[in-house]
Write an enzyme that holds these catalytic residues in place. Structure first.
Site, short mmCIF file in Angstrom:
data_model
loop_
_atom_site.label_atom_id
_atom_site.label_comp_id
_atom_site.label_asym_id
_atom_site.label_seq_id
_atom_site.Cartn_x
_atom_site.Cartn_y
_atom_site.Cartn_z
N GLY A 1 0.71 -1.47 -0.49
CA GLY A 1 0.10 0.26 0.38
C GLY A 1 1.15 1.28 -0.12
N CYS A 2 0.53 1.96 0.77
CA CYS A 2 1.05 3.59 0.94
C CYS A 2 1.77 2.92 1.94
CB CYS A 2 0.02 4.40 1.86
SG CYS A 2 0.90 6.09 2.08
N PHE A 3 3.75 3.55 0.23
CA PHE A 3 4.76 3.89 0.87
C PHE A 3 5.51 4.50 2.36
CE2 PHE A 3 6.92 5.82 -2.96
CZ PHE A 3 6.39 7.02 -2.40
N SER B 1 4.09 2.40 5.15
CA SER B 1 4.92 1.37 4.91
C SER B 1 6.57 1.27 5.51
CB SER B 1 5.41 0.56 3.55
OG SER B 1 4.21 0.06 3.19
#
Length: 154
Positions: free
Chosen positions: A8-10, A13
């Site tokens: 998903g959204c880096f 993460s």
């Protein structure tokens, strides 16, 4: 050693992994697409094929790869194709990009074990793919939550 995950959204993460003992450094970027040196805007068109990823440099004596996989599985939904929460598009897919045969074997085994565990109602759709060129985005994306004083939505 190096590990690369798309979950998903880096920004989210990276924040998760940065707070883990045994992680030496993190960087966000793109992997798995067809365009050379893509920009954030290009990746967001959902036409380049890249995944938003976090690349983790870690000490395997402190943090085994299997523990990194546990963090990966426990911090996103590996059953949604090209989506994580409100983020939709191929760039948000669940992916493990392995750097050697041992990582590949561990990722495939963990995926199979998770799929058979009954933890999820739906099938685990995480892609397990050999790591390719890692493209860094514009600098403002690195450690984004820390720079902005934001809290991730995980």
């Amino acid at each position: 050693m190096k590990a690369t995950f798309g979950m998903g959204c880096f920004w989210c993460s990276e924040d998760i992994f940065r707070r883990t003992k045994g992680v030496k450094s993190t960087a966000v970027g793109y992997m798995g697409g067809s365009l050379e040196n893509p920009t954030y805007e290009q990746v967001c068109t959902d036409r380049t094929g890249h995944a938003e990823v976090v690349q983790v440099e870690y000490d395997p004596a402190v943090l085994p790869y299997e523990q990194l996989l546990d963090i990966f599985w426990n911090n996103h939904d590996p059953t949604t194709l090209n989506r994580q929460g409100p983020d939709v598009g191929v760039q948000y897919r669940s992916a493990v990009f392995f750097h050697d045969a041992e990582q590949e074997a561990a990722a495939r085994k963990a995926k199979e074990r998770l799929g058979q565990s009954g933890r999820f109602k739906n099938k685990v759709v995480t892609e397990v793919t050999e790591a390719s060129k890692f493209w860094k985005p514009e600098d403002y994306h690195q450690q984004y939550y820390e720079k902005c004083g934001l809290r991730p939505h995980y």
